[in-house]
Design a protein around this motif. Sequence first.
Motif, PDB file in Angstrom:
ATOM      1  N   THR A  13       0.819  -1.209   0.000  1.00 23.10           N
ATOM      2  CA  THR A  13       0.000   0.000   0.000  1.00 23.10           C
ATOM      3  C   THR A  13       0.854   1.261   0.000  1.00 23.10           C
ATOM      4  OG1 THR A  13      -0.171  -0.331   2.397  1.00 23.10           O
ATOM      5  CG2 THR A  13      -2.068  -0.988   1.072  1.00 23.10           C
ATOM      6  N   SER A  14       2.173   1.113   0.114  1.00 22.26           N
ATOM      7  CA  SER A  14       3.059   2.285   0.067  1.00 22.26           C
ATOM      8  C   SER A  14       4.471   1.826  -0.266  1.00 22.26           C
ATOM      9  CB  SER A  14       3.050   3.030   1.415  1.00 22.26           C
ATOM     10  OG  SER A  14       3.591   2.203   2.433  1.00 22.26           O
ATOM     11  N   GLY A  15       5.346   2.772  -0.459  1.00 20.15           N
ATOM     12  CA  GLY A  15       6.780   2.538  -0.533  1.00 20.15           C
ATOM     13  C   GLY A  15       7.231   1.525  -1.581  1.00 20.15           C
ATOM     14  N   GLY A  61      -6.620  -7.073   3.150  1.00 20.09           N
ATOM     15  CA  GLY A  61      -5.969  -6.384   4.276  1.00 20.09           C
ATOM     16  C   GLY A  61      -5.401  -7.304   5.337  1.00 20.09           C
ATOM     17  N   ALA A  62      -5.039  -8.528   4.965  1.00 17.96           N
ATOM     18  CA  ALA A  62      -4.503  -9.488   5.949  1.00 17.96           C
ATOM     19  C   ALA A  62      -3.397  -8.848   6.787  1.00 17.96           C
ATOM     20  CB  ALA A  62      -3.960 -10.716   5.233  1.00 17.96           C
ATOM     21  N   ASP A  63      -3.482  -9.075   8.095  1.00 15.44           N
ATOM     22  CA  ASP A  63      -2.474  -8.574   9.036  1.00 15.44           C
ATOM     23  C   ASP A  63      -1.321  -9.576   9.052  1.00 15.44           C
ATOM     24  OD1 ASP A  63      -0.930  -7.954  11.260  1.00 15.44           O
ATOM     25  OD2 ASP A  63      -2.658  -7.550  12.561  1.00 15.44           O
ATOM     26  N   ALA A 154      16.136  -6.375  16.320  1.00 17.17           N
ATOM     27  CA  ALA A 154      15.067  -7.205  15.748  1.00 17.17           C
ATOM     28  C   ALA A 154      15.077  -7.140  14.221  1.00 17.17           C
ATOM     29  CB  ALA A 154      13.711  -6.745  16.282  1.00 17.17           C
ATOM     30  N   TYR A 155      15.254  -5.941  13.682  1.00 15.65           N
ATOM     31  CA  TYR A 155      15.227  -5.759  12.224  1.00 15.65           C
ATOM     32  C   TYR A 155      16.362  -6.549  11.566  1.00 15.65           C
ATOM     33  CZ  TYR A 155      14.671  -3.138   7.812  1.00 15.65           C
ATOM     34  OH  TYR A 155      14.462  -2.777   6.495  1.00 15.65           O
ATOM     35  N   VAL A 156      17.574  -6.415  12.108  1.00 11.33           N
ATOM     36  CA  VAL A 156      18.739  -7.107  11.526  1.00 11.33           C
ATOM     37  C   VAL A 156      18.578  -8.625  11.661  1.00 11.33           C
ATOM     38  CG1 VAL A 156      21.229  -7.476  11.786  1.00 11.33           C
ATOM     39  CG2 VAL A 156      20.304  -5.150  11.781  1.00 11.33           C
ATOM     40  N   ARG A 189      13.963   6.219   0.148  1.00 15.23           N
ATOM     41  CA  ARG A 189      13.152   7.247   0.844  1.00 15.23           C
ATOM     42  C   ARG A 189      11.688   6.828   0.904  1.00 15.23           C
ATOM     43  NH1 ARG A 189      14.371  13.156   1.670  1.00 15.23           N
ATOM     44  NH2 ARG A 189      13.031  13.475   3.489  1.00 15.23           N
ATOM     45  N   THR A 190      11.279   6.224   2.006  1.00 17.18           N
ATOM     46  CA  THR A 190       9.889   5.801   2.213  1.00 17.18           C
ATOM     47  C   THR A 190       9.471   6.162   3.633  1.00 17.18           C
ATOM     48  OG1 THR A 190      10.427   3.645   3.144  1.00 17.18           O
ATOM     49  CG2 THR A 190      10.256   3.754   0.737  1.00 17.18           C
ATOM     50  N   GLU A 191       8.200   5.893   3.941  1.00 19.05           N
ATOM     51  CA  GLU A 191       7.686   6.183   5.292  1.00 19.05           C
ATOM     52  C   GLU A 191       8.480   5.441   6.366  1.00 19.05           C
ATOM     53  OE1 GLU A 191       3.452   5.332   5.396  1.00 19.05           O
ATOM     54  OE2 GLU A 191       3.234   6.356   3.472  1.00 19.05           O
TER      55      GLU A 191
HETATM   56  P1  NAD Z   1       6.644   1.421   3.987  1.00 18.06           P
HETATM   57  O1  NAD Z   1       6.354   1.752   5.410  1.00 18.06           O
HETATM   58  O2  NAD Z   1       6.275   2.402   2.931  1.00 18.06           O
HETATM   59  O3  NAD Z   1       6.003   0.015   3.584  1.00 18.06           O
HETATM   60  C1  NAD Z   1       5.728  -1.013   4.514  1.00 18.06           C
HETATM   61  C2  NAD Z   1       4.526  -1.778   4.052  1.00 18.06           C
HETATM   62  O4  NAD Z   1       4.258  -2.826   4.991  1.00 18.06           O
HETATM   63  C3  NAD Z   1       3.258  -0.902   4.006  1.00 18.06           C
HETATM   64  O5  NAD Z   1       2.446  -1.264   2.916  1.00 18.06           O
HETATM   65  C4  NAD Z   1       2.566  -1.272   5.317  1.00 18.06           C
HETATM   66  O6  NAD Z   1       1.167  -1.043   5.288  1.00 18.06           O
HETATM   67  C5  NAD Z   1       2.899  -2.750   5.383  1.00 18.06           C
HETATM   68  N1  NAD Z   1       2.694  -3.325   6.712  1.00 18.06           N
HETATM   69  C6  NAD Z   1       3.213  -2.931   7.903  1.00 18.06           C
HETATM   70  N2  NAD Z   1       2.734  -3.683   8.908  1.00 18.06           N
HETATM   71  C7  NAD Z   1       1.884  -4.579   8.337  1.00 18.06           C
HETATM   72  C8  NAD Z   1       1.064  -5.634   8.843  1.00 18.06           C
HETATM   73  N3  NAD Z   1       1.003  -5.912  10.160  1.00 18.06           N
HETATM   74  N4  NAD Z   1       0.332  -6.348   7.955  1.00 18.06           N
HETATM   75  C9  NAD Z   1       0.362  -6.061   6.633  1.00 18.06           C
HETATM   76  N5  NAD Z   1       1.113  -5.093   6.101  1.00 18.06           N
HETATM   77  C10 NAD Z   1       1.866  -4.355   6.948  1.00 18.06           C
HETATM   78  O7  NAD Z   1       8.212   1.161   3.977  1.00 18.06           O
HETATM   79  P2  NAD Z   1       9.180   0.527   2.848  1.00 18.06           P
HETATM   80  O8  NAD Z   1      10.490   1.168   3.042  1.00 18.06           O
HETATM   81  O9  NAD Z   1       8.549   0.546   1.510  1.00 18.06           O
HETATM   82  O10 NAD Z   1       9.304  -0.972   3.379  1.00 18.06           O
HETATM   83  C11 NAD Z   1       9.019  -2.095   2.564  1.00 18.06           C
HETATM   84  C12 NAD Z   1      10.049  -3.179   2.836  1.00 18.06           C
HETATM   85  O11 NAD Z   1      11.316  -2.727   2.378  1.00 18.06           O
HETATM   86  C13 NAD Z   1      10.214  -3.521   4.323  1.00 18.06           C
HETATM   87  O12 NAD Z   1      10.295  -4.913   4.481  1.00 18.06           O
HETATM   88  C14 NAD Z   1      11.541  -2.872   4.673  1.00 18.06           C
HETATM   89  O13 NAD Z   1      12.185  -3.544   5.724  1.00 18.06           O
HETATM   90  C15 NAD Z   1      12.284  -3.008   3.357  1.00 18.06           C
HETATM   91  N6  NAD Z   1      13.436  -2.104   3.219  1.00 18.06           N
HETATM   92  C16 NAD Z   1      13.273  -0.752   3.238  1.00 18.06           C
HETATM   93  C17 NAD Z   1      14.394   0.075   3.107  1.00 18.06           C
HETATM   94  C18 NAD Z   1      14.292   1.576   3.117  1.00 18.06           C
HETATM   95  O14 NAD Z   1      15.335   2.262   3.189  1.00 18.06           O
HETATM   96  N7  NAD Z   1      13.103   2.167   3.006  1.00 18.06           N
HETATM   97  C19 NAD Z   1      15.659  -0.501   2.938  1.00 18.06           C
HETATM   98  C20 NAD Z   1      15.772  -1.886   2.936  1.00 18.06           C
HETATM   99  C21 NAD Z   1      14.657  -2.683   3.057  1.00 18.06           C
END
Ligand code: NAD
Length: 260
Positions: A13-15, A61-63, A154-156, A189-191
């Motif tokens: 839904t984003s990024g 919209g599965a969590d 946790a992330y790493v 560059r994302t949320e």
């Molecule tokens: P984002 O916040 O724009 O996207 C995250 C997405 O995950 C959104 O669609 C959000 O709604 C969804 N989400 C979060 N919790 C959820 C849940 N409980 N159930 C269903 N969906 C859920 O950020 P992004 O940067 O686009 O992140 C996407 C992926 O890219 C992530 O896995 C992130 O770790 C990875 N990533 C991002 C970067 C960065 O610099 N932005 C770098 C490396 C990896």
Amino acid sequence: MLTGKNALITGSTSGIGLGIARALAGQGCSIMLNGLGNPENIAATRHALESEFRVTTCYNGADMTRPEEIASLVAATDETFGGIDILVNCAGIQHTAPVELFPSERWDTIIAINLSSSFHTIHHAVPLMRKSGWGRILNIASVHGLVASAHKAAYVAAKHGLVGLTKVVALETAGSGITSNAICPGWTRTELIEPQIIARAQTLGVDIEAGGRSMLAEKQPSQQFVSLEQLGQLALFLCSPGADQITGTALPIDGGWTAQ
Ligand code: NAD
């Protein structure tokens, strides 16, 4: 071209997930969107994809913390499109804190969304891919699947785990027409990274743009953010016949971050 194929993209839904959805839709792929967001924005996203690229989209919209909802998401995609061709595991969240202060509840949630959800989608999708004799699994890991940074326990851990899962699935599906790869982006560059940019700007007493430049200077030698379009192009390549023999890899797209 991906006409006649479909993709289930968690966290789209984003990024980055939405960027990959746009790239795949641009090649004619039907898309199952998933992620959080308000209904009006999600409807607008679907409308934009459908009108710009003349593809079919759905939303579920599965969590990603709930295995039973993930099973329903995969089943709904199968029912809607008749199988799953491309699975992109992209849902993710972040929390930063020193390990001794890291809340255990945040640990559990990050492991659930950033790692376990990919096990559950793959577990349910692989039988469908085996049935059709073709499949692409793209796990959106991170440079943090390959190297560590402080305050991201946790992330790493989750992203290293996701790279490991990618390799196991590649071995188990080798030669079946299914490939399994991890994409490892640097700063994009994302949320997800906005709170880190804001925190950096506040610490330095500078504006947001200077905060972003400072983060790049620390980690990303190119000094440029990875773009959503570049990530979309890499995903498209991994779905192309040229990538048939690429499986079990963790591909950095990071402006040199992990070369250091
Ligand atoms: P984002 O916040 O724009 O996207 C995250 C997405 O995950 C959104 O669609 C959000 O709604 C969804 N989400 C979060 N919790 C959820 C849940 N409980 N159930 C269903 N969906 C859920 O950020 P992004 O940067 O686009 O992140 C996407 C992926 O890219 C992530 O896995 C992130 O770790 C990875 N990533 C991002 C970067 C960065 O610099 N932005 C770098 C490396 C990896």
